[in-house]
Design an enzyme around this catalytic site. Structure first.
Site, mmCIF file in Angstrom:
data_model
loop_
_atom_site.group_PDB
_atom_site.id
_atom_site.type_symbol
_atom_site.label_atom_id
_atom_site.label_comp_id
_atom_site.label_asym_id
_atom_site.label_seq_id
_atom_site.Cartn_x
_atom_site.Cartn_y
_atom_site.Cartn_z
ATOM 1 N N ASN A 238 0.826 -1.112 0.038
ATOM 2 C CA ASN A 238 0.002 -0.182 0.095
ATOM 3 C C ASN A 238 1.006 1.095 -0.118
ATOM 4 O O ASN A 238 1.546 1.646 0.977
ATOM 5 C CB ASN A 238 -0.790 0.082 1.083
ATOM 6 C CG ASN A 238 -1.670 1.190 1.473
ATOM 7 O OD1 ASN A 238 -1.779 2.121 0.485
ATOM 8 N ND2 ASN A 238 -2.167 1.439 2.608
ATOM 9 N N TRP A 239 0.978 1.910 -1.262
ATOM 10 C CA TRP A 239 1.928 2.931 -1.217
ATOM 11 C C TRP A 239 1.810 4.228 -0.730
ATOM 12 O O TRP A 239 2.392 4.873 -0.489
ATOM 13 C CB TRP A 239 2.317 3.176 -2.883
ATOM 14 C CG TRP A 239 3.327 1.971 -3.347
ATOM 15 C CD1 TRP A 239 3.787 0.898 -2.887
ATOM 16 C CD2 TRP A 239 3.859 2.007 -4.674
ATOM 17 N NE1 TRP A 239 4.608 0.419 -3.762
ATOM 18 C CE2 TRP A 239 4.658 0.949 -4.827
ATOM 19 C CE3 TRP A 239 3.715 3.045 -5.765
ATOM 20 C CZ2 TRP A 239 5.255 0.766 -5.906
ATOM 21 C CZ3 TRP A 239 4.466 2.496 -7.019
ATOM 22 C CH2 TRP A 239 5.162 1.506 -7.131
ATOM 23 N N LYS A 240 0.199 3.995 -0.384
ATOM 24 C CA LYS A 240 -0.274 5.623 -0.023
ATOM 25 C C LYS A 240 -0.133 6.676 -0.746
ATOM 26 O O LYS A 240 0.166 6.478 -2.068
ATOM 27 C CB LYS A 240 0.290 5.678 1.647
ATOM 28 C CG LYS A 240 0.047 4.329 2.487
ATOM 29 C CD LYS A 240 0.324 4.707 4.064
ATOM 30 C CE LYS A 240 0.417 3.319 4.521
ATOM 31 N NZ LYS A 240 0.270 3.509 6.350
ATOM 32 N N HIS B 256 -9.244 1.967 4.690
ATOM 33 C CA HIS B 256 -7.893 1.884 5.419
ATOM 34 C C HIS B 256 -8.154 3.026 6.365
ATOM 35 O O HIS B 256 -8.706 3.744 6.636
ATOM 36 C CB HIS B 256 -6.946 2.269 4.444
ATOM 37 C CG HIS B 256 -5.542 2.429 4.934
ATOM 38 N ND1 HIS B 256 -4.892 3.390 5.756
ATOM 39 C CD2 HIS B 256 -4.485 1.399 5.052
ATOM 40 C CE1 HIS B 256 -3.724 3.044 6.340
ATOM 41 N NE2 HIS B 256 -3.430 1.946 5.919
ATOM 42 N N GLU C 244 -6.489 5.260 7.584
ATOM 43 C CA GLU C 244 -6.013 6.686 7.301
ATOM 44 C C GLU C 244 -7.487 7.342 6.597
ATOM 45 O O GLU C 244 -7.705 8.427 6.947
ATOM 46 C CB GLU C 244 -4.794 6.814 6.321
ATOM 47 C CG GLU C 244 -3.614 6.545 7.058
ATOM 48 C CD GLU C 244 -2.545 5.988 6.481
ATOM 49 O OE1 GLU C 244 -2.726 5.911 5.132
ATOM 50 O OE2 GLU C 244 -1.750 5.193 7.186
ATOM 51 N N GLU D 186 -5.581 -4.382 10.734
ATOM 52 C CA GLU D 186 -4.410 -3.488 10.729
ATOM 53 C C GLU D 186 -4.741 -2.600 12.066
ATOM 54 O O GLU D 186 -5.449 -1.495 12.091
ATOM 55 C CB GLU D 186 -4.445 -2.430 9.487
ATOM 56 C CG GLU D 186 -4.340 -2.929 8.334
ATOM 57 C CD GLU D 186 -3.486 -2.049 7.369
ATOM 58 O OE1 GLU D 186 -2.334 -2.602 6.871
ATOM 59 O OE2 GLU D 186 -4.290 -1.149 7.115
ATOM 60 N N GLY E 194 2.609 2.534 10.442
ATOM 61 C CA GLY E 194 3.659 3.619 10.252
ATOM 62 C C GLY E 194 4.297 4.228 11.602
ATOM 63 O O GLY E 194 5.007 5.010 11.449
ATOM 64 N N SER F 155 3.330 -2.172 10.081
ATOM 65 C CA SER F 155 4.865 -2.137 10.477
ATOM 66 C C SER F 155 5.209 -3.387 10.186
ATOM 67 O O SER F 155 6.430 -3.972 10.945
ATOM 68 C CB SER F 155 5.077 -1.485 12.075
ATOM 69 O OG SER F 155 4.945 -0.122 12.154
HETATM 70 P P1 PGA Z 1 2.800 0.447 7.534
HETATM 71 O O1 PGA Z 1 1.504 0.648 6.820
HETATM 72 O O2 PGA Z 1 3.522 -0.961 7.165
HETATM 73 O O3 PGA Z 1 3.636 1.565 6.895
HETATM 74 O O4 PGA Z 1 2.745 0.262 9.096
HETATM 75 C C1 PGA Z 1 0.605 -0.439 6.740
HETATM 76 C C2 PGA Z 1 -0.788 0.223 6.147
HETATM 77 O O5 PGA Z 1 -1.164 1.374 6.684
HETATM 78 O O6 PGA Z 1 -1.350 -0.504 5.232
#
Ligand code: PGA
Length: 255
Positions: free
Chosen positions: A13-15, A98, A100, A170, A176, A216
């Site tokens: 997931n590149w965001k 997600h 976010e 998640e 993150g 993470s």
């Molecule tokens: P992260 O993100 O691996 O940077 O913690 C995971 C995600 O949000 O899908």
């Protein structure tokens, strides 16, 4: 528990990272490193990167996903992208709900459900995200919340459509932050998700659904996390922006 009933899926997931030319370069770098994967390999990229990513991944085992989808077919929804647009662009997977999006963009359990239905009706594979905040965990609500989010997301999803659903557990506190859930916490959270699916669709069906862990996950901890019976893959943020790290995670899921 029959882990071999489920396909392991490692999805990046590149965001909001990488321009189209950077996306092309990163995929070119990744292609040979993941070519012998025994799991499904997916990269979910920003909308604007999709054409370049699809082109770069052509002929390889990397599938391209989007990071969101709108639930209406078309119309006055400024800034949104529809299922048809994604289909024509060559997308096969869509990330939905997600944390976010839930935290910063007003995503709710209802809109997550609508997006999930839109994705499934259009024939995409949906990677639906659920997860508790630290506060919710400390209050002891993790199981209740994960089951609620899972069931809400899957409202009106048929057992047939469920074959195209992946749930990503998640924990919000692990995304993150560099703080990974322990392998046991990941296994337990994924188990709550599977239990919720079992309550709605029966235990046999629940055994076939891929449940990823995300938060993470990296080249160092992937082996241990993926060894757990309920952890069928990973949704990878930061580590999916580095070809070598991502390839190590793909290898760990290929065992
Ligand atoms: P992260 O993100 O691996 O940077 O913690 C995971 C995600 O949000 O899908």
């Amino acid at each position: 528990m029959k882990k071999d009933l489920r396909r392991a899926v490692i999805a990046g997931n590149w965001k909001m990272n990488k321009t189209p030319s950077e996306a092309k370069a990163l995929i070119e770098e990744m292609k040979p490193l993941v070519a012998d994967a025994k799991c499904d390999v997916v990269l979910c990229v920003p909308f604007i990167d999709i054409p370049a990513a699809v082109e770069a991944a052509k002929g390889s085992n990397i599938k391209i996903g989007a990071e969101n989808i709108h639930f209406k077919a078309s119309g006055a929804y400024t800034g949104e992208v529809s299922a048809d647009m994604l289909k024509e662009a060559g997308v096969e997977y869509v990330v939905i709900g997600h944390s976010e999006r839930r935290q910063y963009f007003g995503e709710t359990d209802q809109t997550v459900n609508l997006r999930t239905l839109a994705a499934l009706n259009a024939g995409f594979k949906a990677i639906v995200c659920v997860g508790e905040t630290l506060e919710q965990r400390e209050l002891g609500y993790t199981e209740t919340l994960l089951k609620y989010q899972t069931k809400m997301a899957l409202t009106n999803v048929t057992a047939e459509q469920l074959k195209n659903v992946i749930i990503a557990y998640e924990p919000v506190w692990a995304i993150g932050t560099g703080v990974t859930a322990t392998a046991d916490q990941a296994d337990e959270g994924n188990g709550f998700v599977r239990a919720a699916i079992a309550e709605s669709y029966g235990a046999d069906v629940a055994e076939t659904v891929t449940v990823q862990y995300g938060g993470s996950m990296n080249a160092k901890n992937a082996d241990e996390l993926l060894s757990k019976v309920n952890v069928d893959g990973g949704l990878i943020g930061g580590a999916s922006l580095k070809a070598e790290d991502f390839a190590i995670i793909v290898k760990a899921a290929s065992k």
